[in-house]
Scaffold this motif. Structure first.
Motif, PDB file in Angstrom:
ATOM      1  N   TRP A  24      29.810  35.418  33.981  1.00 57.73           N
ATOM      2  CA  TRP A  24      28.943  35.445  35.161  1.00 57.73           C
ATOM      3  C   TRP A  24      29.385  36.545  36.124  1.00 57.73           C
ATOM      4  N   ALA A  25      30.696  36.665  36.357  1.00 62.47           N
ATOM      5  CA  ALA A  25      31.206  37.696  37.254  1.00 62.47           C
ATOM      6  C   ALA A  25      30.899  39.098  36.721  1.00 62.47           C
ATOM      7  N   LEU A  26      31.098  39.305  35.429  1.00 61.71           N
ATOM      8  CA  LEU A  26      30.784  40.607  34.835  1.00 61.71           C
ATOM      9  C   LEU A  26      29.310  40.960  35.027  1.00 61.71           C
ATOM     10  N   VAL A  62      40.215  41.178  27.708  1.00 63.78           N
ATOM     11  CA  VAL A  62      41.043  42.375  27.510  1.00 63.78           C
ATOM     12  C   VAL A  62      40.385  43.541  28.232  1.00 63.78           C
ATOM     13  N   ASP A  63      41.174  44.228  29.043  1.00 67.07           N
ATOM     14  CA  ASP A  63      40.710  45.430  29.738  1.00 67.07           C
ATOM     15  C   ASP A  63      41.848  46.443  29.662  1.00 67.07           C
ATOM     16  N   GLY A  64      41.767  47.360  28.692  1.00 65.47           N
ATOM     17  CA  GLY A  64      42.876  48.283  28.474  1.00 65.47           C
ATOM     18  C   GLY A  64      44.102  47.514  28.029  1.00 65.47           C
ATOM     19  N   ASP A  65      45.189  47.662  28.771  1.00 64.89           N
ATOM     20  CA  ASP A  65      46.428  46.962  28.443  1.00 64.89           C
ATOM     21  C   ASP A  65      46.522  45.587  29.085  1.00 64.89           C
ATOM     22  N   THR A  66      45.498  45.200  29.808  1.00 64.67           N
ATOM     23  CA  THR A  66      45.490  43.911  30.496  1.00 64.67           C
ATOM     24  C   THR A  66      44.886  42.845  29.602  1.00 64.67           C
ATOM     25  N   HIS A  67      45.607  41.743  29.423  1.00 64.58           N
ATOM     26  CA  HIS A  67      45.132  40.613  28.633  1.00 64.58           C
ATOM     27  C   HIS A  67      45.211  39.371  29.517  1.00 64.58           C
ATOM     28  N   MET A  68      44.109  38.624  29.624  1.00 62.38           N
ATOM     29  CA  MET A  68      44.054  37.499  30.544  1.00 62.38           C
ATOM     30  C   MET A  68      43.429  36.275  29.883  1.00 62.38           C
ATOM     31  N   THR A  69      43.887  35.100  30.315  1.00 60.98           N
ATOM     32  CA  THR A  69      43.376  33.834  29.767  1.00 60.98           C
ATOM     33  C   THR A  69      42.833  32.897  30.843  1.00 60.98           C
ATOM     34  N   GLU A  70      42.991  33.229  32.124  1.00 59.51           N
ATOM     35  CA  GLU A  70      42.621  32.308  33.199  1.00 59.51           C
ATOM     36  C   GLU A  70      41.313  32.736  33.853  1.00 59.51           C
ATOM     37  N   ALA A  73      41.199  33.733  37.584  1.00 57.93           N
ATOM     38  CA  ALA A  73      41.966  34.963  37.793  1.00 57.93           C
ATOM     39  C   ALA A  73      41.180  36.191  37.335  1.00 57.93           C
ATOM     40  N   ILE A  74      40.366  36.044  36.307  1.00 58.70           N
ATOM     41  CA  ILE A  74      39.589  37.186  35.812  1.00 58.70           C
ATOM     42  C   ILE A  74      38.605  37.655  36.873  1.00 58.70           C
ATOM     43  N   GLY A  75      37.951  36.734  37.558  1.00 54.15           N
ATOM     44  CA  GLY A  75      37.046  37.122  38.632  1.00 54.15           C
ATOM     45  C   GLY A  75      37.766  37.894  39.723  1.00 54.15           C
ATOM     46  N   LEU A  76      38.933  37.413  40.125  1.00 54.35           N
ATOM     47  CA  LEU A  76      39.725  38.107  41.143  1.00 54.35           C
ATOM     48  C   LEU A  76      40.161  39.477  40.638  1.00 54.35           C
ATOM     49  N   TRP A 102      40.004  28.684  47.557  1.00 56.59           N
ATOM     50  CA  TRP A 102      38.872  28.188  46.762  1.00 56.59           C
ATOM     51  C   TRP A 102      38.967  28.659  45.314  1.00 56.59           C
ATOM     52  N   LEU A 103      39.406  29.892  45.096  1.00 57.71           N
ATOM     53  CA  LEU A 103      39.556  30.386  43.725  1.00 57.71           C
ATOM     54  C   LEU A 103      40.518  29.514  42.925  1.00 57.71           C
TER      55      LEU A 103
END
Length: 231
Positions: A24-26, A62-70, A73-76, A102-103
């Motif tokens: 949704w954020a994307l 995944v965004d370049g070298d960034t890997h995220m699971t939360e 946190a991805i929206g932020l 709130w996040l």
């Protein structure tokens, strides 16, 4: 920030799951991305996903070298990495602390009890389901809405009188509750807020992704006649 010379970020997503927050954020931000849609839960229905994310959870981003699971946190991350403060607040804003709260509240306080309801009402085999846990934690979730119940009175959005990723994070928790049949217990101002957020075109577009091929959708309260995923 232009992404024309960079590899596109990629999101792994399951219908109705917390990865909807990131998707949704994307979409709201118009960030071009690759998307892989999988059946939920992927660790059961798409075992090779464990080679991507050893946790077997979604989202995975995944965004370049960034890997995220939360998911929250991805929206932020998207706000900060792509300088999209039209969907977020800067640190010097008077409501920045509330925005962050709130996040994190969206998952640590709101989504957490829902995951226990979901797991022990329908994601476990019938012999492992726990009606007492389900009963306790759906009531816990409703009790944890007290802050939102009072905060949203007279407000259209959570912070700064505009839509931010904090609204995405909290509205998803309300969406998950709705899928579990718990929106019948929402107070009128919260139900109105939920309807406003989910009426947004970006939500309407992204929420439907994966629905046609989904192997699972939540059974609503009172959680009767739940299918056996293991059968």
């Amino acid at each position: 920030m232009s992404t024309s010379n960079l590899a596109k970020p990629k999101l792994w997503h399951c219908y109705t799951s917390r990865s909807l927050r990131a998707l949704w954020a994307l979409e709201e931000m118009g960030i071009d991305h690759d998307l892989e849609v999988m059946p939920f839960p992927p660790r059961m229905f798409q075992r090779d996903y464990l080679e991507v994310n050893a946790l077997g959870t979604v989202p995975y981003f995944v965004d370049g070298d960034t890997h995220m699971t939360e998911s929250s946190a991805i929206g932020l991350y998207l706000v900060e990495r792509y300088q999209r403060y039209d969907f977020g607040l800067k640190a010097d804003h008077a409501e920045y602390g509330d925005y962050l709260n709130w996040l994190f509240h969206s998952d640590a306080t709101l989504t957490f009890p829902q995951t226990l309801v979901l797991r022990y009402s329908q994601l476990e085999p019938p012999e492992r389901r726990q009606p007492q846990v389900v009963d306790d934690y759906y009531k816990w979730f409703l009790a944890r809405l007290k802050r939102l119940n009072s905060h949203i009175v007279g407000r259209e959005f959570l912070c700064d009188e505009r839509f931010t990723v904090a609204d995405i994070a909290v509205a998803y928790a309300l969406y998950l509750g709705d899928g579990l049949g718990l929106s019948q217990f929402y107070e009128p101002q919260v139900l109105d807020y939920f309807k406003r957020m989910t009426a947004r075109p970006a939500f309407q577009k992204t929420e439907a992704i994966g629905k046609d091929t989904s192997l699972f959708s939540p059974t609503p309260y009172p959680f009767e006649n739940v299918p056996n995923l293991f059968g």
